[in-house]
Design an enzyme around this catalytic site. Structure first.
Site, PDB file in Angstrom:
ATOM      1  N   SER A 132      -6.939  -8.190  -1.213  1.00 15.12           N
ATOM      2  CA  SER A 132      -5.562  -8.672  -0.505  1.00 15.12           C
ATOM      3  C   SER A 132      -5.744  -9.835  -1.063  1.00 15.12           C
ATOM      4  O   SER A 132      -6.598 -11.020  -1.438  1.00 15.12           O
ATOM      5  CB  SER A 132      -5.777  -8.123   0.594  1.00 15.12           C
ATOM      6  OG  SER A 132      -4.710  -8.763   1.089  1.00 15.12           O
ATOM      7  N   TYR A 146      -9.965  -8.999   8.626  1.00 17.19           N
ATOM      8  CA  TYR A 146      -9.359  -8.742   7.686  1.00 17.19           C
ATOM      9  C   TYR A 146      -9.329  -9.439   6.747  1.00 17.19           C
ATOM     10  O   TYR A 146      -9.860  -9.141   5.383  1.00 17.19           O
ATOM     11  CB  TYR A 146      -8.307  -7.926   7.789  1.00 17.19           C
ATOM     12  CG  TYR A 146      -7.015  -7.290   7.350  1.00 17.19           C
ATOM     13  CD1 TYR A 146      -7.817  -6.185   5.943  1.00 17.19           C
ATOM     14  CD2 TYR A 146      -6.488  -8.223   6.064  1.00 17.19           C
ATOM     15  CE1 TYR A 146      -7.390  -5.329   4.926  1.00 17.19           C
ATOM     16  CE2 TYR A 146      -5.914  -7.545   5.085  1.00 17.19           C
ATOM     17  CZ  TYR A 146      -6.655  -6.249   5.016  1.00 17.19           C
ATOM     18  OH  TYR A 146      -5.462  -5.470   3.017  1.00 17.19           O
TER      19      TYR A 146
HETATM   20  N1  LIG Z   1       0.016  -2.292   2.163  1.00 18.41           N
HETATM   21  C1  LIG Z   1      -0.562  -3.647   1.797  1.00 18.41           C
HETATM   22  O1  LIG Z   1       0.342  -4.204   2.818  1.00 18.41           O
HETATM   23  C2  LIG Z   1      -1.899  -4.366   1.750  1.00 18.41           C
HETATM   24  C3  LIG Z   1      -2.291  -5.300   0.806  1.00 18.41           C
HETATM   25  C4  LIG Z   1      -2.979  -5.667   0.378  1.00 18.41           C
HETATM   26  C5  LIG Z   1      -4.017  -4.826   0.247  1.00 18.41           C
HETATM   27  N2  LIG Z   1      -4.101  -3.107   0.900  1.00 18.41           N
HETATM   28  C6  LIG Z   1      -5.292  -2.392   0.888  1.00 18.41           C
HETATM   29  O2  LIG Z   1      -5.020  -1.812  -0.052  1.00 18.41           O
HETATM   30  C7  LIG Z   1      -6.008  -0.584  -0.151  1.00 18.41           C
HETATM   31  C8  LIG Z   1      -4.839   0.479   0.276  1.00 18.41           C
HETATM   32  O3  LIG Z   1      -4.360   0.780   1.615  1.00 18.41           O
HETATM   33  P1  LIG Z   1      -2.734   1.180   2.055  1.00 18.41           P
HETATM   34  O4  LIG Z   1      -1.888   0.171   1.457  1.00 18.41           O
HETATM   35  O5  LIG Z   1      -2.358   1.816   0.667  1.00 18.41           O
HETATM   36  O6  LIG Z   1      -2.368   1.388   3.350  1.00 18.41           O
HETATM   37  P2  LIG Z   1      -2.449   3.263   3.758  1.00 18.41           P
HETATM   38  O7  LIG Z   1      -2.300   4.008   3.214  1.00 18.41           O
HETATM   39  O8  LIG Z   1      -3.228   3.526   4.902  1.00 18.41           O
HETATM   40  O9  LIG Z   1      -3.902   4.260   3.169  1.00 18.41           O
HETATM   41  C9  LIG Z   1      -5.752   3.092   3.578  1.00 18.41           C
HETATM   42  C10 LIG Z   1      -6.145   4.436   2.330  1.00 18.41           C
HETATM   43  O10 LIG Z   1      -7.632   4.409   2.936  1.00 18.41           O
HETATM   44  C11 LIG Z   1      -8.113   4.839   3.715  1.00 18.41           C
HETATM   45  N3  LIG Z   1      -9.348   5.407   4.498  1.00 18.41           N
HETATM   46  C12 LIG Z   1      -9.076   4.622   5.337  1.00 18.41           C
HETATM   47  N4  LIG Z   1     -10.409   4.603   6.652  1.00 18.41           N
HETATM   48  C13 LIG Z   1     -11.285   5.149   5.239  1.00 18.41           C
HETATM   49  C14 LIG Z   1     -12.495   5.773   5.756  1.00 18.41           C
HETATM   50  N5  LIG Z   1     -13.106   5.410   7.525  1.00 18.41           N
HETATM   51  N6  LIG Z   1     -12.794   6.839   4.811  1.00 18.41           N
HETATM   52  C15 LIG Z   1     -12.292   6.782   4.052  1.00 18.41           C
HETATM   53  N7  LIG Z   1     -10.962   6.552   3.699  1.00 18.41           N
HETATM   54  C16 LIG Z   1     -10.693   5.726   4.911  1.00 18.41           C
HETATM   55  C17 LIG Z   1      -7.090   6.163   4.145  1.00 18.41           C
HETATM   56  O11 LIG Z   1      -7.389   7.376   3.903  1.00 18.41           O
HETATM   57  P3  LIG Z   1      -7.815   8.536   5.527  1.00 18.41           P
HETATM   58  O12 LIG Z   1      -7.064   7.925   6.158  1.00 18.41           O
HETATM   59  O13 LIG Z   1      -7.510   9.866   4.989  1.00 18.41           O
HETATM   60  O14 LIG Z   1      -9.039   8.422   5.586  1.00 18.41           O
HETATM   61  C18 LIG Z   1      -6.231   6.767   2.762  1.00 18.41           C
HETATM   62  O15 LIG Z   1      -6.561   6.945   2.085  1.00 18.41           O
HETATM   63  C19 LIG Z   1      -6.712  -1.073   1.778  1.00 18.41           C
HETATM   64  O16 LIG Z   1      -8.034  -1.964   0.843  1.00 18.41           O
HETATM   65  C20 LIG Z   1      -5.984  -2.150   1.971  1.00 18.41           C
HETATM   66  O17 LIG Z   1      -6.850  -3.687   2.864  1.00 18.41           O
HETATM   67  C21 LIG Z   1      -2.986  -3.484   1.541  1.00 18.41           C
END
Ligand SMILES: NC(=O)c1ccc[n+]([C@@H]2O[C@H](COP(=O)([O-])OP(=O)(O)OC[C@H]3O[C@@H](n4cnc5c(N)ncnc54)[C@H](OP(=O)(O)O)[C@@H]3O)[C@@H](O)[C@H]2O)c1
Length: 251
Positions: A132, A146
């Site tokens: 991130s 985080y």
């Molecule tokens: N969105 C943003 O603004 C942003 C910015 C910077 C970085 N990121 C990073 O991008 C990545 C993806 O996030 P996203 O934005 O796509 O959010 P999201 O839509 O909430 O997706 C998160 C994914 O992680 C999986 N996950 C969470 N906890 C888990 C666990 N205990 N075991 C297995 N899988 C798990 C969830 O699947 P299940 O719930 O089905 O397990 C889901 O598929 C993360 O690492 C996040 O920190 C996001």
């Protein structure tokens, strides 16, 4: 047919990686906890797609998945599963914070460590650790845990990148450092974005271009990229005050 594995493929950025890599002709291995959502993604795939339900906050499930992936000849690994939480550190839910460390740090490390030797041996392929922009800053008030987990991802990935470079490895290792992306992240984190978010489609398109070029640091949001670049020249306390101001808008 090349093979790609994506963790956290049931939603957001991971789900979009699945769609794009399927379109590019990869066989997919997708992991997350939500079987129903993974099945939905699988249904829309043109190519072979295997789903694995695993709770990556549990070390035994990570090791099992890592061992399974180590036996596959992966061409792409997207180490993406993760979540955040907005809170005052002294009032935070310690169990949730520890779970965040388990998923964002421990699972990321186990899977990266287990798949990397295969890539090195084959001397090809691309690995992306999803960090991130939080991981490029000194710290993030109100999302302290985080930000710290993502700083771990950027530090680890940078160090291993340099180890691979010094060996003239052809394995491409990158870290994705987005600012806000419109996914389910905010609902899970109980947050509102301080800046407007980019779409997962734009984020993944930008990330794939960077990965193919072998870029170490990939920051898809223009404003965030500028902020992070200039932020490096600020004293630690000045940067923290600016980040705190931005972060306070998320509450
Ligand atoms: N969105 C943003 O603004 C942003 C910015 C910077 C970085 N990121 C990073 O991008 C990545 C993806 O996030 P996203 O934005 O796509 O959010 P999201 O839509 O909430 O997706 C998160 C994914 O992680 C999986 N996950 C969470 N906890 C888990 C666990 N205990 N075991 C297995 N899988 C798990 C969830 O699947 P299940 O719930 O089905 O397990 C889901 O598929 C993360 O690492 C996040 O920190 C996001």
């Amino acid at each position: 047919m090349p093979i790609a594995c994506i963790t956290g493929a049931s939603s957001g950025i991971g789900k979009e990686f699945a769609r794009r890599l399927d379109e590019e002709g990869y066989k997919l291995i997708l992991a997350a906890r939500s079987e129903d959502k993974l099945k939905e993604v699988q249904k829309n795939c043109k190519n072979e797609c295997r789903i694995i339900t695993a709770d990556l906050s549990k070390r035994d499930e990570c090791v099992k998945l890592g061992d399974l992936l180590a036996k596959e000849e992966l061409d792409v690994f997207i180490n993406n599963a993760g979540f955040g939480c907005v809170e005052d550190f002294d009032k935070s839910d310690l169990d949730n914070d520890l779970k965040m460390i388990d998923v964002n740090v421990t699972a990321m490390q186990i899977l990266f460590r287990k798949v990397l030797p295969g890539f090195v041996e084959r001397d090809r392929g691309m690995i992306l650790n999803v960090a991130s922009s939080a991981g490029l800053l000194y710290g993030g008030p109100y999302m302290a845990t985080y930000y710290a987990t993502k700083a771990y991802v950027t530090s680890l990935t940078s160090a291993v990148y340099q180890e691979l470079q010094s060996r003239h490895s052809h394995v491409k290792l990158s870290m994705l450092c987005p600012g806000p992306v419109d996914t389910n992240f905010n609902n899970v984190a109980n947050a509102k974005f301080a800046l407007s978010g980019i779409t997962p489609e734009y984020c993944v398109d930008y990330a794939l271009k960077g990965m193919k070029k072998g870029k170490l640091t990939i920051v898809p949001n223009t404003v965030v990229r500028t902020g992070v670049t200039f932020g490096k020249f600020l004293p630690r306390k000045a940067q923290l005050a600016i980040v705190q101001h931005q972060q306070s808008k998320k509450r």
